[in-house]
Design an enzyme around this catalytic site. Structure first.
Site, PDB file in Angstrom:
ATOM      1  N   SER A 156       0.895  -1.257  -0.005  1.00 34.36           N
ATOM      2  CA  SER A 156      -0.020  -0.079  -0.061  1.00 34.36           C
ATOM      3  C   SER A 156       0.864   1.171   0.154  1.00 34.36           C
ATOM      4  O   SER A 156       2.214   1.051   0.619  1.00 34.36           O
ATOM      5  CB  SER A 156      -0.835   0.073   1.262  1.00 34.36           C
ATOM      6  OG  SER A 156      -1.354   1.246   1.207  1.00 34.36           O
ATOM      7  N   TYR A 169      -2.589  -2.210  10.013  1.00 37.27           N
ATOM      8  CA  TYR A 169      -2.564  -2.237   8.617  1.00 37.27           C
ATOM      9  C   TYR A 169      -1.322  -1.950   7.972  1.00 37.27           C
ATOM     10  O   TYR A 169      -0.681  -2.564   7.279  1.00 37.27           O
ATOM     11  CB  TYR A 169      -3.618  -1.478   7.900  1.00 37.27           C
ATOM     12  CG  TYR A 169      -3.787  -1.571   6.438  1.00 37.27           C
ATOM     13  CD1 TYR A 169      -4.296  -2.595   5.944  1.00 37.27           C
ATOM     14  CD2 TYR A 169      -3.263  -0.512   5.510  1.00 37.27           C
ATOM     15  CE1 TYR A 169      -4.668  -2.653   4.260  1.00 37.27           C
ATOM     16  CE2 TYR A 169      -3.483  -0.288   4.112  1.00 37.27           C
ATOM     17  CZ  TYR A 169      -3.943  -1.619   3.772  1.00 37.27           C
ATOM     18  OH  TYR A 169      -4.152  -1.676   2.125  1.00 37.27           O
TER      19      TYR A 169
HETATM   20  N1  NAD Z   1      -8.619  -0.418  -2.264  1.00 33.84           N
HETATM   21  C1  NAD Z   1      -7.538   0.320  -1.924  1.00 33.84           C
HETATM   22  O1  NAD Z   1      -7.793   1.478  -1.610  1.00 33.84           O
HETATM   23  C2  NAD Z   1      -6.220  -0.107  -1.368  1.00 33.84           C
HETATM   24  C3  NAD Z   1      -5.097   0.508  -1.365  1.00 33.84           C
HETATM   25  C4  NAD Z   1      -4.005   0.319  -1.079  1.00 33.84           C
HETATM   26  C5  NAD Z   1      -3.618  -1.215  -1.033  1.00 33.84           C
HETATM   27  N2  NAD Z   1      -4.821  -2.017  -1.372  1.00 33.84           N
HETATM   28  C6  NAD Z   1      -4.452  -3.504  -1.255  1.00 33.84           C
HETATM   29  O2  NAD Z   1      -4.896  -4.332  -2.152  1.00 33.84           O
HETATM   30  C7  NAD Z   1      -5.258  -5.624  -1.960  1.00 33.84           C
HETATM   31  C8  NAD Z   1      -6.499  -5.852  -2.599  1.00 33.84           C
HETATM   32  O3  NAD Z   1      -7.539  -5.013  -1.968  1.00 33.84           O
HETATM   33  P1  NAD Z   1      -8.739  -4.429  -2.652  1.00 33.84           P
HETATM   34  O4  NAD Z   1      -8.830  -3.170  -2.601  1.00 33.84           O
HETATM   35  O5  NAD Z   1      -9.091  -5.179  -4.184  1.00 33.84           O
HETATM   36  O6  NAD Z   1      -9.824  -5.024  -1.797  1.00 33.84           O
HETATM   37  P2  NAD Z   1     -11.502  -5.956  -1.900  1.00 33.84           P
HETATM   38  O7  NAD Z   1     -12.032  -6.124  -0.423  1.00 33.84           O
HETATM   39  O8  NAD Z   1     -12.132  -5.314  -2.959  1.00 33.84           O
HETATM   40  O9  NAD Z   1     -10.734  -7.518  -2.409  1.00 33.84           O
HETATM   41  C9  NAD Z   1     -10.007  -8.094  -1.229  1.00 33.84           C
HETATM   42  C10 NAD Z   1     -10.118  -9.649  -1.597  1.00 33.84           C
HETATM   43  O10 NAD Z   1      -9.398 -10.294  -1.071  1.00 33.84           O
HETATM   44  C11 NAD Z   1      -9.969 -11.163  -0.104  1.00 33.84           C
HETATM   45  N3  NAD Z   1      -9.311 -11.640   1.108  1.00 33.84           N
HETATM   46  C12 NAD Z   1      -8.707 -11.026   1.936  1.00 33.84           C
HETATM   47  N4  NAD Z   1      -8.227 -11.465   3.077  1.00 33.84           N
HETATM   48  C13 NAD Z   1      -8.262 -12.890   2.641  1.00 33.84           C
HETATM   49  C14 NAD Z   1      -7.709 -13.886   3.036  1.00 33.84           C
HETATM   50  N5  NAD Z   1      -7.015 -14.014   4.271  1.00 33.84           N
HETATM   51  N6  NAD Z   1      -7.601 -15.368   2.234  1.00 33.84           N
HETATM   52  C15 NAD Z   1      -8.435 -15.168   0.883  1.00 33.84           C
HETATM   53  N7  NAD Z   1      -8.862 -14.036   0.498  1.00 33.84           N
HETATM   54  C16 NAD Z   1      -8.836 -13.087   1.314  1.00 33.84           C
HETATM   55  C17 NAD Z   1     -11.474 -10.699   0.121  1.00 33.84           C
HETATM   56  O11 NAD Z   1     -12.450 -11.958   0.346  1.00 33.84           O
HETATM   57  C18 NAD Z   1     -11.530 -10.182  -1.038  1.00 33.84           C
HETATM   58  O12 NAD Z   1     -12.311 -10.701  -2.154  1.00 33.84           O
HETATM   59  C19 NAD Z   1      -5.258  -5.738  -0.370  1.00 33.84           C
HETATM   60  O13 NAD Z   1      -3.847  -6.143   0.007  1.00 33.84           O
HETATM   61  C20 NAD Z   1      -5.236  -4.147  -0.114  1.00 33.84           C
HETATM   62  O14 NAD Z   1      -4.568  -3.995   1.232  1.00 33.84           O
HETATM   63  C21 NAD Z   1      -5.929  -1.673  -1.449  1.00 33.84           C
END
Ligand code: NAD
Length: 277
Positions: A156, A169
């Site tokens: 992130s 986080y």
């Molecule tokens: N959306 C943002 O603003 C943002 C910013 C920086 C980083 N990220 C990172 O991007 C990555 C994806 O996030 P996103 O925004 O697509 O979120 P999201 O919630 O839309 O999708 C994440 C998916 O990961 C799955 N997941 C979470 N923990 C899990 C586990 N222990 N085992 C299996 N599946 C699991 C969830 O069920 C979900 O379907 C994450 O690592 C998040 O920290 C997101």
């Protein structure tokens, strides 16, 4: 020839958001996909959980592109389950080239003085141990192939610039950089590259949900998107409240490609300039 033609990618958090966009992007470049998602509520998830229909939708999107996909319900905190998922996929598709550790949760924002030890453990085990399990299960296949490969860890922008109220986080996402750099050193001589991508706010359910709106506008009882939009916008230098999942998938696809063949150990922000603020 398409960049990923004949290659196979393994992706965690496949059901929606960045995981789905990455699967679709790599499949559009010719890759077959192995992946998994918990598709159920996770401890300290904060935002809404994904559901089995989300995973099914990712599967359909990849198949529409004419690629094969093995998509399983599996939790990245369970090393044995992750290992059997990737082993099954590699047995079926015959190889592995790209690994994307992406699954993650935000947790419940709050100052360190107030959050529980359980909250800390839940987020660290999901976001840091989960990434460890994903790469640990997958890299034997890259090593054994002798062809090298590309491992991408989704961290992130907050790992490169802390902010209050998200200690579990941010600590997990900074830990992911340590995992990435160590792995890059351990695997570089075998032509296995390891890099991190650092998204700014990205339009997914992890970010855009009422729970977060309340965290960003604690002064309001029921904040709406209109109430929080200026707050999200103020976190980026460029004039936008969030980037799209495709913007992150583009960076992952670049690192997965031969265009990045000598790039390893990198922390690549996709941050709309937020780290300059
Ligand atoms: N959306 C943002 O603003 C943002 C910013 C920086 C980083 N990220 C990172 O991007 C990555 C994806 O996030 P996103 O925004 O697509 O979120 P999201 O919630 O839309 O999708 C994440 C998916 O990961 C799955 N997941 C979470 N923990 C899990 C586990 N222990 N085992 C299996 N599946 C699991 C969830 O069920 C979900 O379907 C994450 O690592 C998040 O920290 C997101």
């Amino acid at each position: 020839m398409p960049e990923q033609e004949g290659k196979v990618a393994f992706i965690s958090g496949l059901a929606r958001g960045i995981g789905r966009a990455t699967a679709v992007r790599l499949a559009s470049e010719g890759a077959d996909i192995i992946g998994f998602d918990a598709v159920e509520p996770l401890p300290s998830q904060g935002g809404p959980a994904s559901v089995p229909e989300d995973l099914e939708e990712t599967k359909l999107l990849v198949e529409k592109l004419g690629r094969r996909i093995i998509a399983r319900k599996c939790d990245s905190r369970d090393l044995a389950a992750v290992t059997s998922t990737v082993d099954e996929g590699v047995a079926e598709f015959g190889r592995l080239d790209v690994v994307v550790a992406n699954a993650g949760i935000l947790g419940n924002p709050g100052p360190v003085a107030e959050i529980s030890a359980e909250e800390w453990d839940n987020v660290i085990s999901n976001n840091l141990t989960g990434h460890f399990n994903t790469v640990k299960a997958a890299i034997p296949h890259l090593i054994d192939s002798g062809r090298g490969g590309s491992v991408i860890l989704v961290s992130s922008a907050l790992a490169l610039r802390a902010q209050p109220n998200l200690a579990p986080y941010i600590s997990a996402k900074m830990g992911v950089i340590g995992l990435m750099k160590t792995l890059a050193l351990e695997l570089g001589t075998q032509n296995i590259r390891v890099n991190c991508v650092h998204p700014t706010s990205t339009a997914t359910p992890l970010l855009l949900n009422e729970h977060n709106f309340k965290a960003f506008r604690p002064d309001l009882d029921a904040p709406t998107w209109e109430d929080v939009e200026p707050v999200y916008r103020s976190m980026n230098l460029m004039p936008l409240p969030y980037v799209e999942t495709e913007d992150i998938a583009n960076a992952v696809a670049f690192l997965a490609s031969d265009k990045a063949r000598y790039i390893t150990g990198l922390t690549l922000p996709v941050d709309a300039g937020s780290l300059l603020l």
